[in-house]
Design a protein around this motif. Structure first.
Motif, PDB file in Angstrom:
ATOM      1  N   SER A 274       0.828  -1.211   0.000  1.00  0.00           N
ATOM      2  CA  SER A 274       0.000   0.000   0.000  1.00  0.00           C
ATOM      3  C   SER A 274       0.861   1.259   0.000  1.00  0.00           C
ATOM      4  CB  SER A 274      -0.995   0.006   1.163  1.00  0.00           C
ATOM      5  OG  SER A 274      -2.086   0.843   0.872  1.00  0.00           O
ATOM      6  N   ASP A 275       0.221   2.414   0.242  1.00  0.00           N
ATOM      7  CA  ASP A 275       0.870   3.716   0.073  1.00  0.00           C
ATOM      8  C   ASP A 275       2.040   3.892   1.052  1.00  0.00           C
ATOM      9  OD1 ASP A 275      -1.102   4.231  -1.790  1.00  0.00           O
ATOM     10  OD2 ASP A 275      -2.403   5.239  -0.331  1.00  0.00           O
ATOM     11  N   ASN A 276       3.121   4.481   0.549  1.00  0.00           N
ATOM     12  CA  ASN A 276       4.304   4.786   1.377  1.00  0.00           C
ATOM     13  C   ASN A 276       4.806   3.554   2.129  1.00  0.00           C
ATOM     14  OD1 ASN A 276       4.174   7.623   0.707  1.00  0.00           O
ATOM     15  ND2 ASN A 276       2.434   7.766   2.117  1.00  0.00           N
ATOM     16  N   SER A 277       4.790   2.429   1.463  1.00  0.00           N
ATOM     17  CA  SER A 277       5.170   1.169   2.101  1.00  0.00           C
ATOM     18  C   SER A 277       6.660   1.133   2.427  1.00  0.00           C
ATOM     19  CB  SER A 277       4.828   0.004   1.180  1.00  0.00           C
ATOM     20  OG  SER A 277       5.410  -1.195   1.647  1.00  0.00           O
ATOM     21  N   PRO A 278       7.006   0.627   3.612  1.00  0.00           N
ATOM     22  CA  PRO A 278       8.429   0.442   3.935  1.00  0.00           C
ATOM     23  C   PRO A 278       9.098  -0.608   3.054  1.00  0.00           C
ATOM     24  CG  PRO A 278       7.034  -0.570   5.614  1.00  0.00           C
ATOM     25  CD  PRO A 278       6.131   0.245   4.731  1.00  0.00           C
ATOM     26  N   LEU A 279       8.310  -1.426   2.377  1.00  0.00           N
ATOM     27  CA  LEU A 279       8.896  -2.436   1.492  1.00  0.00           C
ATOM     28  C   LEU A 279       9.660  -1.810   0.340  1.00  0.00           C
ATOM     29  CD1 LEU A 279       5.966  -5.009   1.319  1.00  0.00           C
ATOM     30  CD2 LEU A 279       8.195  -5.363   2.403  1.00  0.00           C
ATOM     31  N   LEU A 280       9.257  -0.618  -0.072  1.00  0.00           N
ATOM     32  CA  LEU A 280       9.922   0.033  -1.202  1.00  0.00           C
ATOM     33  C   LEU A 280      11.345   0.470  -0.870  1.00  0.00           C
ATOM     34  CD1 LEU A 280       6.891   2.135  -2.494  1.00  0.00           C
ATOM     35  CD2 LEU A 280       7.884   0.108  -3.573  1.00  0.00           C
ATOM     36  N   THR A 281      11.646   0.575   0.428  1.00  0.00           N
ATOM     37  CA  THR A 281      13.005   0.948   0.834  1.00  0.00           C
ATOM     38  C   THR A 281      13.696  -0.201   1.562  1.00  0.00           C
ATOM     39  OG1 THR A 281      12.111   1.938   2.866  1.00  0.00           O
ATOM     40  CG2 THR A 281      12.471   3.408   0.976  1.00  0.00           C
ATOM     41  N   ASN A 282      13.085  -1.376   1.533  1.00  0.00           N
ATOM     42  CA  ASN A 282      13.709  -2.542   2.145  1.00  0.00           C
ATOM     43  C   ASN A 282      15.003  -2.893   1.408  1.00  0.00           C
ATOM     44  OD1 ASN A 282      13.998  -5.729   2.050  1.00  0.00           O
ATOM     45  ND2 ASN A 282      12.983  -5.198   3.966  1.00  0.00           N
ATOM     46  N   GLU A 283      16.032  -3.255   2.152  1.00  0.00           N
ATOM     47  CA  GLU A 283      17.342  -3.484   1.545  1.00  0.00           C
ATOM     48  C   GLU A 283      17.341  -4.661   0.571  1.00  0.00           C
ATOM     49  OE1 GLU A 283      19.946  -1.513   1.607  1.00  0.00           O
ATOM     50  OE2 GLU A 283      18.714  -0.134   2.782  1.00  0.00           O
ATOM     51  N   VAL A 284      16.612  -5.719   0.877  1.00  0.00           N
ATOM     52  CA  VAL A 284      16.550  -6.868  -0.027  1.00  0.00           C
ATOM     53  C   VAL A 284      15.865  -6.475  -1.330  1.00  0.00           C
ATOM     54  CG1 VAL A 284      15.570  -9.171  -0.371  1.00  0.00           C
ATOM     55  CG2 VAL A 284      16.562  -8.553   1.848  1.00  0.00           C
ATOM     56  N   VAL A 285      14.759  -5.757  -1.213  1.00  0.00           N
ATOM     57  CA  VAL A 285      14.021  -5.319  -2.399  1.00  0.00           C
ATOM     58  C   VAL A 285      14.881  -4.389  -3.249  1.00  0.00           C
ATOM     59  CG1 VAL A 285      11.976  -4.075  -3.222  1.00  0.00           C
ATOM     60  CG2 VAL A 285      11.792  -5.598  -1.231  1.00  0.00           C
ATOM     61  N   LYS A 286      15.549  -3.436  -2.594  1.00  0.00           N
ATOM     62  CA  LYS A 286      16.401  -2.496  -3.322  1.00  0.00           C
ATOM     63  C   LYS A 286      17.562  -3.212  -4.014  1.00  0.00           C
ATOM     64  CE  LYS A 286      17.594   1.230  -1.083  1.00  0.00           C
ATOM     65  NZ  LYS A 286      18.029   2.068   0.068  1.00  0.00           N
ATOM     66  N   LYS A 287      18.142  -4.188  -3.336  1.00  0.00           N
ATOM     67  CA  LYS A 287      19.261  -4.938  -3.915  1.00  0.00           C
ATOM     68  C   LYS A 287      18.826  -5.672  -5.185  1.00  0.00           C
ATOM     69  CE  LYS A 287      20.211  -9.006  -2.434  1.00  0.00           C
ATOM     70  NZ  LYS A 287      20.590 -10.177  -1.605  1.00  0.00           N
TER      71      LYS A 287
ATOM     72  N   ARG B  29      -0.019  -5.427   7.878  1.00  0.00           N
ATOM     73  CA  ARG B  29      -1.142  -5.475   6.948  1.00  0.00           C
ATOM     74  C   ARG B  29      -1.552  -4.055   6.594  1.00  0.00           C
ATOM     75  NH1 ARG B  29      -4.634  -9.774   6.016  1.00  0.00           N
ATOM     76  NH2 ARG B  29      -4.027 -11.721   7.040  1.00  0.00           N
ATOM     77  N   ALA B  30      -1.904  -3.859   5.334  1.00  0.00           N
ATOM     78  CA  ALA B  30      -2.451  -2.571   4.905  1.00  0.00           C
ATOM     79  C   ALA B  30      -3.949  -2.503   5.176  1.00  0.00           C
ATOM     80  CB  ALA B  30      -2.177  -2.354   3.413  1.00  0.00           C
ATOM     81  N   CYS B  31      -4.602  -3.670   5.198  1.00  0.00           N
ATOM     82  CA  CYS B  31      -6.052  -3.717   5.368  1.00  0.00           C
ATOM     83  C   CYS B  31      -6.384  -4.805   6.387  1.00  0.00           C
ATOM     84  CB  CYS B  31      -6.739  -3.995   4.027  1.00  0.00           C
ATOM     85  SG  CYS B  31      -8.540  -3.829   4.092  1.00  0.00           S
ATOM     86  N   HIS B  32      -6.534  -4.411   7.622  1.00  0.00           N
ATOM     87  CA  HIS B  32      -6.769  -5.366   8.692  1.00  0.00           C
ATOM     88  C   HIS B  32      -8.244  -5.741   8.767  1.00  0.00           C
ATOM     89  CE1 HIS B  32      -6.619  -7.320  12.570  1.00  0.00           C
ATOM     90  NE2 HIS B  32      -5.305  -7.156  12.609  1.00  0.00           N
ATOM     91  N   PRO B  33      -8.562  -7.045   8.852  1.00  0.00           N
ATOM     92  CA  PRO B  33      -9.972  -7.458   8.895  1.00  0.00           C
ATOM     93  C   PRO B  33     -10.767  -6.907  10.070  1.00  0.00           C
ATOM     94  CG  PRO B  33      -8.557  -9.328   8.403  1.00  0.00           C
ATOM     95  CD  PRO B  33      -7.653  -8.198   8.786  1.00  0.00           C
ATOM     96  N   ASP B  34     -10.108  -6.468  11.128  1.00  0.00           N
ATOM     97  CA  ASP B  34     -10.836  -5.963  12.291  1.00  0.00           C
ATOM     98  C   ASP B  34     -11.739  -4.778  11.957  1.00  0.00           C
ATOM     99  OD1 ASP B  34      -9.982  -7.839  14.071  1.00  0.00           O
ATOM    100  OD2 ASP B  34      -8.511  -6.569  15.081  1.00  0.00           O
ATOM    101  N   TRP B  35     -11.456  -4.081  10.856  1.00  0.00           N
ATOM    102  CA  TRP B  35     -12.286  -2.925  10.517  1.00  0.00           C
ATOM    103  C   TRP B  35     -13.745  -3.327  10.280  1.00  0.00           C
ATOM    104  CZ3 TRP B  35     -15.481  -1.959   6.432  1.00  0.00           C
ATOM    105  CH2 TRP B  35     -15.390  -2.830   5.336  1.00  0.00           C
ATOM    106  N   THR B  36     -13.973  -4.580   9.931  1.00  0.00           N
ATOM    107  CA  THR B  36     -15.318  -5.033   9.592  1.00  0.00           C
ATOM    108  C   THR B  36     -16.224  -5.166  10.803  1.00  0.00           C
ATOM    109  OG1 THR B  36     -14.780  -7.392   9.813  1.00  0.00           O
ATOM    110  CG2 THR B  36     -14.399  -6.361   7.659  1.00  0.00           C
ATOM    111  N   GLY B  37     -15.639  -5.241  11.991  1.00  0.00           N
ATOM    112  CA  GLY B  37     -16.424  -5.496  13.185  1.00  0.00           C
ATOM    113  C   GLY B  37     -16.643  -6.960  13.460  1.00  0.00           C
ATOM    114  N   TYR B  38     -16.089  -7.823  12.607  1.00  0.00           N
ATOM    115  CA  TYR B  38     -16.235  -9.262  12.767  1.00  0.00           C
ATOM    116  C   TYR B  38     -14.956  -9.923  13.284  1.00  0.00           C
ATOM    117  CZ  TYR B  38     -20.692  -9.244  10.200  1.00  0.00           C
ATOM    118  OH  TYR B  38     -22.000  -9.034   9.798  1.00  0.00           O
ATOM    119  N   GLY B  39     -14.014  -9.136  13.797  1.00  0.00           N
ATOM    120  CA  GLY B  39     -12.767  -9.712  14.285  1.00  0.00           C
ATOM    121  C   GLY B  39     -11.797 -10.010  13.170  1.00  0.00           C
TER     122      GLY B  39
END
Length: 296
Positions: free
Chosen positions: A203-216, A278-288
């Protein structure tokens, strides 16, 4: 497994491996993104009633001039519409300006009311909603080419398959190195259900984009970090992937997929051991957590 251009669904149809996602793509921008993507080689577009941009996606499709039969179109049944799948289907078709969907997904196994904000609606059983989707699929093949689900854990898939007469063609889930969901991917592969990865970049501004493995690996393959994250999913035999952008250069760039070695894939999937989110956590639904054991 080298990257593929399409994946075969259990219906026999082919679904393009890379498509344009439109979650969080706002009206005024998404129309152009869809038009540009279709004019520049994309053959899969994904939206949802919940994104509140189906009409604009439809405008982009129309503006592109690309024949409807030339691309794969997916949308989703919204949680508050689980009481009326028939009406929801007609609404989506009308807003998108199309006679048929290549794929229609239950967005979450979590019926909601139409309140603002929506609340869990315990008067509706999502299994009954699936049965209604099966009925529509069987009765109207001219409108629905395939049906599937989204945000389903193994637990919920097992409950569904215990009563289903139509096996979902697709399960769309969040999928990236910090949320690999191996159990869901493996279960779906055994059941002949294709996985579609949303938020492949985290998702937006993800730390994965600056992860060292990904960058390598990006430097090694002379591509952007985003291409490595998209390619990770595209290199899997049972997975399609939905990068999202409304910027022309990024839409073009995101379509570049590279072949990754097994060692590179393994290295990327080690990231989850130290950086899980997670960018989208299921808890937002109210169903856990909806049966997702790795929700953190």
């Amino acid at each position: 497994m080298p990257a593929s251009k399409s994946v075969k669904l259990n219906t026999g149809a082919s679904m393009p491996t890379v498509g344009l996602g439109t979650w969080k793509s706002k009206p005024g921008a998404v129309e152009h993104a869809v038009e540009f993507a279709l004019k520049n080689g994309y053959t899969s577009i994904d939206t949802a009633a919940a994104y509140q941009n189906e009409a604009e996606v439809g405008q982009g499709i129309k503006a592109s001039g690309v024949p409807r039969e030339s691309f794969f179109l997916t949308t989703k049944l919204d949680n508050p519409d689980q009481k009326d799948p028939d009406g929801a289907l007609e609404s989506s078709l009308s807003k998108l300006g199309t006679d048929y969907l290549d794929l229609w997904l239950m967005h979450w196994p979590a019926p909601h009311t139409k309140d603002n904000p929506p609340l869990p609606d315990y008067s509706v059983d999502w299994l009954d909603t699936w049965k209604s989707m099966e009925r529509l699929y069987k009765a109207h093949p001219e409108k629905l080419r395939a049906i599937g689900v989204s945000n389903f854990s193994v637990e919920f898939l097992e409950r569904l398959l215990a009563v289903a007469t139509v096996i979902p063609a697709v399960n769309q889930i969040e999928l990236h190195p910090s949320c690999p969901q191996h159990d869901v991917v493996e279960y779906c592969e055994k059941q002949g259900i294709v996985i579609t990865a949303y938020s492949p970049l985290g998702s937006d501004n993800s730390p994965l984009l600056t992860n060292e493995v990904v960058k390598k690996l990006a430097a090694k393959h002379s591509v952007e970090p985003a291409n490595i994250l998209i390619s990770l999913q595209a290199n899997k035999s049972n997975v399609t992937v939905l990068p999202k952008s409304v910027t022309n250069t990024r839409i073009l760039s995101n379509a570049v997929v590279v072949d990754l070695t097994k060692e590179e894939i393994d290295e990327l999937e080690e990231i989850d051991k130290t950086h899980h989110f997670r960018a989208c956590h299921p808890d937002w639904t109210g169903y856990g957590s909806l049966g997702f054991p790795d929700c953190k």
